[in-house]
Design an enzyme around this catalytic site. Structure first.
Site, mmCIF file in Angstrom:
data_model
loop_
_atom_site.group_PDB
_atom_site.id
_atom_site.type_symbol
_atom_site.label_atom_id
_atom_site.label_comp_id
_atom_site.label_asym_id
_atom_site.label_seq_id
_atom_site.Cartn_x
_atom_site.Cartn_y
_atom_site.Cartn_z
ATOM 1 N N ASP A 151 2.814 0.095 -4.579
ATOM 2 C CA ASP A 151 2.178 0.091 -3.363
ATOM 3 C C ASP A 151 0.799 -0.481 -3.746
ATOM 4 O OD1 ASP A 151 1.612 0.839 -0.683
ATOM 5 O OD2 ASP A 151 0.967 2.531 -1.501
ATOM 6 N N GLU B 240 -2.181 -0.039 -0.640
ATOM 7 C CA GLU B 240 -3.095 0.975 -0.066
ATOM 8 C C GLU B 240 -3.100 2.155 -0.450
ATOM 9 O OE1 GLU B 240 -4.606 -0.255 3.931
ATOM 10 O OE2 GLU B 240 -2.777 -1.574 3.928
ATOM 11 N N GLU C 296 -7.400 2.572 2.083
ATOM 12 C CA GLU C 296 -6.702 2.211 2.840
ATOM 13 C C GLU C 296 -7.826 1.395 3.705
ATOM 14 O OE1 GLU C 296 -3.975 3.055 3.893
ATOM 15 O OE2 GLU C 296 -3.079 4.341 2.456
HETATM 16 MG MG LIG Z 1 0.092 3.312 0.442
#
Ligand SMILES: [Mg+2]
Length: 202
Positions: free
Chosen positions: A7, A9, A15
């Protein structure tokens, strides 16, 4: 041969929407996949907020230009790429990711796209395909790869479950509690050790 699916972010970079929320002072933009499991509902709300505040792609990209990877992310990613094929599976958008991908040395990234109007308005978003993180892992398995996946949030759970080994990276407590079968890591050192262990022959 292993493929490591990461993943983006919350794992390698902050984020984007949280950062944007802080810099613009628009508190309602601080909701993320950590709070809202329904991604479409989350994105519709974000687009609506952008429209109401008359904020376009250029405003968001200005914020992203000043963001960097999380401390230690470049070293971690470099170490992982020396041992595995690494593919980043993200629910972000190509228009957002570019400045950060440059800082990470242009790793392979599968993500979505924004539909931008001629005036720079964010008109809509286009998912490359539904449930693409899980679909990618499934396709890698069909190509006879062993798969290891790591992510921090609700939108990673399907990919973590599909992979031969799924690993949480500092997930929020309520997400970790809901899916207790995935090991939880809280630093790049822990994550790296857990990935390397998962790749060892049983
Ligand atoms: Mg994430």
């Amino acid at each position: 041969m292993h493929i490591l699916c990461l993943d983006l972010e919350g794992v390698l970079i902050p984020e984007i929407w949280l950062e944007f929320s802080e810099r613009t002072g628009i508190a309602e933009l601080a909701r993320t996949t950590r709070d809202e499991p329904d991604y479409d509902r989350l994105m519709r709300a974000r687009l609506d907020i952008l429209r109401r505040h008359k904020l376009g792609l250029a405003d968001i990209q200005q914020v992203i230009e000043r963001m960097g990877p999380l401390p230690g992310a470049q070293e971690f990613l470099g170490a992982m790429r020396s041992r595995f094929q690494v593919v980043i599976l993200s629910d972000t958008f190509s228009q957002f990711a570019q400045p950060l991908m440059r800082q990470l040395g242009w790793p392979t990234l599968f993500c979505h796209e924004l539909d931008i109007g001629p005036d720079g308005e964010v008109r809509d978003y286009r998912l490359r395909m539904a449930d693409h993180k899980r679909a990618a892992v499934r396709a890698f398995k069909a190509l006879n790869f062993r798969t290891i996946a790591a992510g921090d949030s609700y939108n990673d759970v399907a990919m973590l479950g599909e992979a031969h080994a799924g690993i949480f990276v500092h997930p929020p407590a309520h997400v970790a509690a809901q899916f207790p079968h995935f090991p939880v890591t809280r630093s790049f050192a822990e994550l790296e050790a857990t990935i390397v262990r998962a790749a060892e022959p049983a």
